[in-house]
Enzyme design. Sequence first.
Site, PDB file in Angstrom:
ATOM      1  N   HIS A  36       0.771  -1.263   0.264  1.00 57.23           N
ATOM      2  CA  HIS A  36      -0.066   0.057  -0.074  1.00 57.23           C
ATOM      3  C   HIS A  36       0.492   0.970   0.347  1.00 57.23           C
ATOM      4  O   HIS A  36       2.062   1.380   0.636  1.00 57.23           O
ATOM      5  CB  HIS A  36      -1.297  -0.127   1.163  1.00 57.23           C
ATOM      6  CG  HIS A  36      -0.024  -0.364   2.404  1.00 57.23           C
ATOM      7  ND1 HIS A  36       0.174  -1.332   3.066  1.00 57.23           N
ATOM      8  CD2 HIS A  36       0.734   1.125   2.881  1.00 57.23           C
ATOM      9  CE1 HIS A  36       1.526  -0.878   3.906  1.00 57.23           C
ATOM     10  NE2 HIS A  36       1.263   0.580   4.576  1.00 57.23           N
ATOM     11  N   HIS A 122       5.875   6.860   0.183  1.00 59.50           N
ATOM     12  CA  HIS A 122       6.843   5.410  -1.133  1.00 59.50           C
ATOM     13  C   HIS A 122       5.994   3.869  -0.319  1.00 59.50           C
ATOM     14  O   HIS A 122       4.552   4.230   0.741  1.00 59.50           O
ATOM     15  CB  HIS A 122       8.014   5.206   0.327  1.00 59.50           C
ATOM     16  CG  HIS A 122       7.716   5.277   1.398  1.00 59.50           C
ATOM     17  ND1 HIS A 122       7.481   6.331   2.492  1.00 59.50           N
ATOM     18  CD2 HIS A 122       7.674   3.921   2.630  1.00 59.50           C
ATOM     19  CE1 HIS A 122       7.331   6.021   3.873  1.00 59.50           C
ATOM     20  NE2 HIS A 122       7.534   4.793   3.507  1.00 59.50           N
TER      21      HIS A 122
HETATM   22  P1  2AM Z   1       6.664   2.055   6.350  1.00 63.45           P
HETATM   23  O1  2AM Z   1       5.590   0.982   5.704  1.00 63.45           O
HETATM   24  O2  2AM Z   1       7.154   2.835   6.489  1.00 63.45           O
HETATM   25  O3  2AM Z   1       7.106   1.365   7.694  1.00 63.45           O
HETATM   26  C1  2AM Z   1       1.085   1.286   8.578  1.00 63.45           C
HETATM   27  O4  2AM Z   1       1.819   0.972   9.434  1.00 63.45           O
HETATM   28  C2  2AM Z   1       1.575   1.742   7.748  1.00 63.45           C
HETATM   29  O5  2AM Z   1       1.551   3.810   7.992  1.00 63.45           O
HETATM   30  C3  2AM Z   1       3.239   2.466   7.253  1.00 63.45           C
HETATM   31  O6  2AM Z   1       2.868   2.103   5.594  1.00 63.45           O
HETATM   32  C4  2AM Z   1       4.211   2.568   7.556  1.00 63.45           C
HETATM   33  O7  2AM Z   1       4.965   2.969   7.202  1.00 63.45           O
HETATM   34  C5  2AM Z   1       2.888   3.594   7.847  1.00 63.45           C
HETATM   35  N1  2AM Z   1       3.637   4.655   8.990  1.00 63.45           N
HETATM   36  C6  2AM Z   1       3.742   6.108   9.055  1.00 63.45           C
HETATM   37  N2  2AM Z   1       4.226   6.333   9.760  1.00 63.45           N
HETATM   38  C7  2AM Z   1       4.632   5.965  10.870  1.00 63.45           C
HETATM   39  C8  2AM Z   1       4.522   5.170  12.519  1.00 63.45           C
HETATM   40  N3  2AM Z   1       5.180   5.950  12.860  1.00 63.45           N
HETATM   41  N4  2AM Z   1       4.308   3.762  13.107  1.00 63.45           N
HETATM   42  C9  2AM Z   1       4.304   2.950  11.930  1.00 63.45           C
HETATM   43  N5  2AM Z   1       3.559   3.113  10.909  1.00 63.45           N
HETATM   44  C10 2AM Z   1       3.982   4.379  10.038  1.00 63.45           C
END
Ligand code: 2AM
Length: 179
Positions: A36, A122
Amino acid sequence: MRLFVAIDLPRSLRETLAGLYGSLPGARWVAPDDIHLTLRFIGETRPDVADEVDYALRSLRGRRFDLALQQTGVFMSAGSRGASTLWAGVARSEPLDHLRCKIETALQRVGIAPERRRFQPHVSLARVDRVPDPVLAGWMQAHNLLRTDSVTIDNFTLFSSQPGPDRPVYTAEVDYELV
Ligand code: 2AM
């Protein structure tokens, strides 16, 4: 419940990305169904606030837009976020920024604290903390020019995330149409 707002990528894009899987020994790839693009991480939310978030997102009028993925990159691990993350970048687009701003405004209206971090669109592909640096560098060089076809995005989704036995379980709670 732990919430985030994301674009649930169309199957064609997920399949393109899943085609990379297996090409980097030691990487722990994101399950294709979980791929996603996060628009806004909300975090732990009380059920009554979650209802307000849903109402706010429902009231938002967003426009559909085309999206393409390009390039790969790595976020090195930072504190509690854990393992280094390999990602596919998103071609910057005005409609994407516009949608993100509308979501931010809608969330702040229901009392969610403003997002202070810069938006770095991203798609996380794998955790790569167990991949030796030279191997990762070689892979990145080979895949740096990744570029997918552009697809039309006509909805976004409120997801919940729950800890699972070996990875978080993401559940699409509500889809919101873009017109
Ligand atoms: P990531 O894939 O770069 O880890 C669910 O956790 C989604 O929210 C993931 O896509 C994650 O990105 C994003 N996300 C953004 N900020 C976050 C945070 N502080 N903690 C966990 N997930 C975060």
